[in-house]
Design an enzyme around this catalytic site. Structure first.
Site, PDB file in Angstrom:
ATOM      1  N   ASN A   1       3.695  16.620  39.478  1.00  0.00           N
ATOM      2  CA  ASN A   1       3.825  15.399  38.681  1.00  0.00           C
ATOM      3  C   ASN A   1       4.829  14.459  39.340  1.00  0.00           C
ATOM      4  O   ASN A   1       5.829  14.891  39.925  1.00  0.00           O
ATOM      5  CB  ASN A   1       4.185  15.696  37.211  1.00  0.00           C
ATOM      6  CG  ASN A   1       5.383  16.571  37.006  1.00  0.00           C
ATOM      7  OD1 ASN A   1       5.737  17.372  37.872  1.00  0.00           O
ATOM      8  ND2 ASN A   1       6.023  16.457  35.859  1.00  0.00           N
TER       9      ASN A   1
ATOM     10  N   GLU B   1       6.812  11.016  38.295  1.00  0.00           N
ATOM     11  CA  GLU B   1       7.119  10.092  37.198  1.00  0.00           C
ATOM     12  C   GLU B   1       7.626   8.757  37.736  1.00  0.00           C
ATOM     13  O   GLU B   1       7.836   8.582  38.949  1.00  0.00           O
ATOM     14  CB  GLU B   1       8.126  10.764  36.258  1.00  0.00           C
ATOM     15  CG  GLU B   1       7.516  12.020  35.634  1.00  0.00           C
ATOM     16  CD  GLU B   1       8.423  12.706  34.629  1.00  0.00           C
ATOM     17  OE1 GLU B   1       9.625  12.372  34.550  1.00  0.00           O
ATOM     18  OE2 GLU B   1       7.903  13.592  33.922  1.00  0.00           O
ATOM     19  N   ASN B   2       7.824   7.821  36.823  1.00  0.00           N
ATOM     20  CA  ASN B   2       8.239   6.481  37.217  1.00  0.00           C
ATOM     21  C   ASN B   2       9.138   5.895  36.135  1.00  0.00           C
ATOM     22  O   ASN B   2       8.960   6.210  34.952  1.00  0.00           O
ATOM     23  CB  ASN B   2       6.979   5.608  37.394  1.00  0.00           C
ATOM     24  CG  ASN B   2       7.293   4.313  38.094  1.00  0.00           C
ATOM     25  OD1 ASN B   2       7.746   3.348  37.492  1.00  0.00           O
ATOM     26  ND2 ASN B   2       7.063   4.295  39.396  1.00  0.00           N
ATOM     27  N   ALA B   3      10.058   5.014  36.540  1.00  0.00           N
ATOM     28  CA  ALA B   3      10.939   4.348  35.573  1.00  0.00           C
ATOM     29  C   ALA B   3      10.110   3.569  34.557  1.00  0.00           C
ATOM     30  O   ALA B   3      10.518   3.395  33.408  1.00  0.00           O
ATOM     31  CB  ALA B   3      11.911   3.419  36.299  1.00  0.00           C
TER      32      ALA B   3
ATOM     33  N   CYS C   1       0.157  13.041  36.511  1.00  0.00           N
ATOM     34  CA  CYS C   1       0.232  14.495  36.330  1.00  0.00           C
ATOM     35  C   CYS C   1      -0.080  15.227  37.640  1.00  0.00           C
ATOM     36  O   CYS C   1      -0.771  14.700  38.520  1.00  0.00           O
ATOM     37  CB  CYS C   1      -0.774  14.951  35.292  1.00  0.00           C
ATOM     38  SG  CYS C   1      -0.464  14.355  33.640  1.00  0.00           S
TER      39      CYS C   1
ATOM     40  N   GLU D   1      -2.117  17.757  38.118  1.00  0.00           N
ATOM     41  CA  GLU D   1      -3.550  18.043  38.293  1.00  0.00           C
ATOM     42  C   GLU D   1      -4.258  16.840  38.908  1.00  0.00           C
ATOM     43  O   GLU D   1      -5.061  16.954  39.820  1.00  0.00           O
ATOM     44  CB  GLU D   1      -4.209  18.356  36.937  1.00  0.00           C
ATOM     45  CG  GLU D   1      -3.657  19.558  36.213  1.00  0.00           C
ATOM     46  CD  GLU D   1      -2.501  19.208  35.297  1.00  0.00           C
ATOM     47  OE1 GLU D   1      -1.647  18.364  35.659  1.00  0.00           O
ATOM     48  OE2 GLU D   1      -2.439  19.811  34.205  1.00  0.00           O
TER      49      GLU D   1
ATOM     50  N   CYS E   1      -3.481  18.028  30.241  1.00  0.00           N
ATOM     51  CA  CYS E   1      -3.609  16.965  29.233  1.00  0.00           C
ATOM     52  C   CYS E   1      -5.060  16.479  29.185  1.00  0.00           C
ATOM     53  O   CYS E   1      -5.859  16.745  30.098  1.00  0.00           O
ATOM     54  CB  CYS E   1      -2.647  15.816  29.532  1.00  0.00           C
ATOM     55  SG  CYS E   1      -3.197  14.707  30.849  1.00  0.00           S
TER      56      CYS E   1
ATOM     57  N   CYS F   1      -6.313  14.515  32.258  1.00  0.00           N
ATOM     58  CA  CYS F   1      -6.596  15.345  33.441  1.00  0.00           C
ATOM     59  C   CYS F   1      -7.886  16.139  33.248  1.00  0.00           C
ATOM     60  O   CYS F   1      -8.631  16.369  34.199  1.00  0.00           O
ATOM     61  CB  CYS F   1      -5.431  16.274  33.745  1.00  0.00           C
ATOM     62  SG  CYS F   1      -4.039  15.374  34.468  1.00  0.00           S
TER      63      CYS F   1
HETATM   64  O1  LIG Z   1      -0.775  19.297  32.315  1.00  0.00           O
HETATM   65  C1  LIG Z   1       0.222  18.590  32.508  1.00  0.00           C
HETATM   66  C2  LIG Z   1       1.080  18.229  31.478  1.00  0.00           C
HETATM   67  C3  LIG Z   1       2.177  17.443  31.786  1.00  0.00           C
HETATM   68  N1  LIG Z   1       2.385  17.028  33.070  1.00  0.00           N
HETATM   69  C4  LIG Z   1       3.556  16.206  33.381  1.00  0.00           C
HETATM   70  C5  LIG Z   1       3.486  14.775  32.984  1.00  0.00           C
HETATM   71  C6  LIG Z   1       4.942  14.429  32.853  1.00  0.00           C
HETATM   72  O2  LIG Z   1       5.468  14.111  34.138  1.00  0.00           O
HETATM   73  C7  LIG Z   1       5.585  15.719  32.396  1.00  0.00           C
HETATM   74  C8  LIG Z   1       5.884  15.759  30.922  1.00  0.00           C
HETATM   75  O3  LIG Z   1       4.742  15.474  30.196  1.00  0.00           O
HETATM   76  O4  LIG Z   1       4.688  16.738  32.723  1.00  0.00           O
HETATM   77  C9  LIG Z   1       1.554  17.385  34.091  1.00  0.00           C
HETATM   78  O5  LIG Z   1       1.768  17.048  35.252  1.00  0.00           O
HETATM   79  N2  LIG Z   1       0.488  18.152  33.770  1.00  0.00           N
END
Ligand SMILES: O=c1ccn([C@H]2C[C@H](O)[C@@H](CO)O2)c(=O)[nH]1
Length: 194
Positions: free
Chosen positions: A101, A103-105, A112, A114, A146, A149
């Site tokens: 994963n 993330e971003n500000a 994600c 996946e 999620c 995904c």
């Molecule tokens: O199946 C998942 C569930 C969550 N996240 C990430 C998204 C976010 O960066 C962090 C919290 O939700 O986890 C994934 O990469 N995959």
């Protein structure tokens, strides 16, 4: 449902891995066999997906895939959630693509693990997938992908395996189809009505 099996801390029942079907068993046969043998499908308990086996009992290739998802997790960029996720995607030709994963500000721009793995594979010309392994730092609890995904995975086929794993050696396996029933699919855009 009482299975008479050990229950882990999160209230999830553990199913003995000896009941796992061989990985090559065709999907429709797997479901029939599970039903006819009384073998449990993955269960949901207290809103959590139940663990159905121990990673150590899986075939080498899948254990390796799961190990690669742990490796991918170490690269997670998640300063906002601090929730690391790793994915390892196995293609039909045996190549493994990793994703974490990122993330971003601007929170909604985060991606994600996946989806990262799928996008990486597709951008390398690979679209035929056999399995994906997903892991987080959760213990005695598997991570399930999620909804977004699931839809992205479904774009590349419904009949392949998703190994949802805990960081301490447990897993649940379901197909993409099982994770996203009644879905909207690419072929729906090609109906004769349109
Ligand atoms: O199946 C998942 C569930 C969550 N996240 C990430 C998204 C976010 O960066 C962090 C919290 O939700 O986890 C994934 O990469 N995959």
């Amino acid at each position: 449902m009482k299975l008479g099996l050990p229950t882990c801390a999160s209230g999830v029942r553990l199913k003995p891995s000896s009941t796992a079907l061989p990985s090559g068993t065709p999907r429709h046969t797997q479901t029939q066999l599970r039903k006819s043998s009384g073998m449990a499908e993955p269960q949901v308990s207290k809103g959590k997906l139940a663990i159905t086996g121990a990673v150590k009992d899986l075939p080498d290739s899948i254990r390796d895939l799961i190990q690669r998802s742990h490796q991918a997790k170490t690269l997670a960029y998640c300063p906002y959630s601090n929730f690391r996720v790793g994915a390892a995607l196995l293609t039909e030709d045996g190549t493994v693509f990793l994703g974490c994963n990122v993330e971003n500000a601007c929170y909604n721009l985060g991606i994600c693990a996946e989806r990262n793995a799928v996008s990486t594979a597709v951008s390398q010309g690979q679209k035929r997938f056999k399995a994906i392994a997903i892991t987080s730092d959760l213990k005695k609890q598997v991570i399930s992908p999620c909804g977004g995904c699931r839809q992205v995975m479904l774009e590349f086929g419904a009949d392949w395996d998703v190994y949802m794993t805990s960081s301490d050696g447990f897993y649940t396996r379901m197909t993409v189809q099982e994770l996203l029933p009644l879905s909207f699919r690419p072929e729906d855009l090609k109906s004769e009505e349109n």
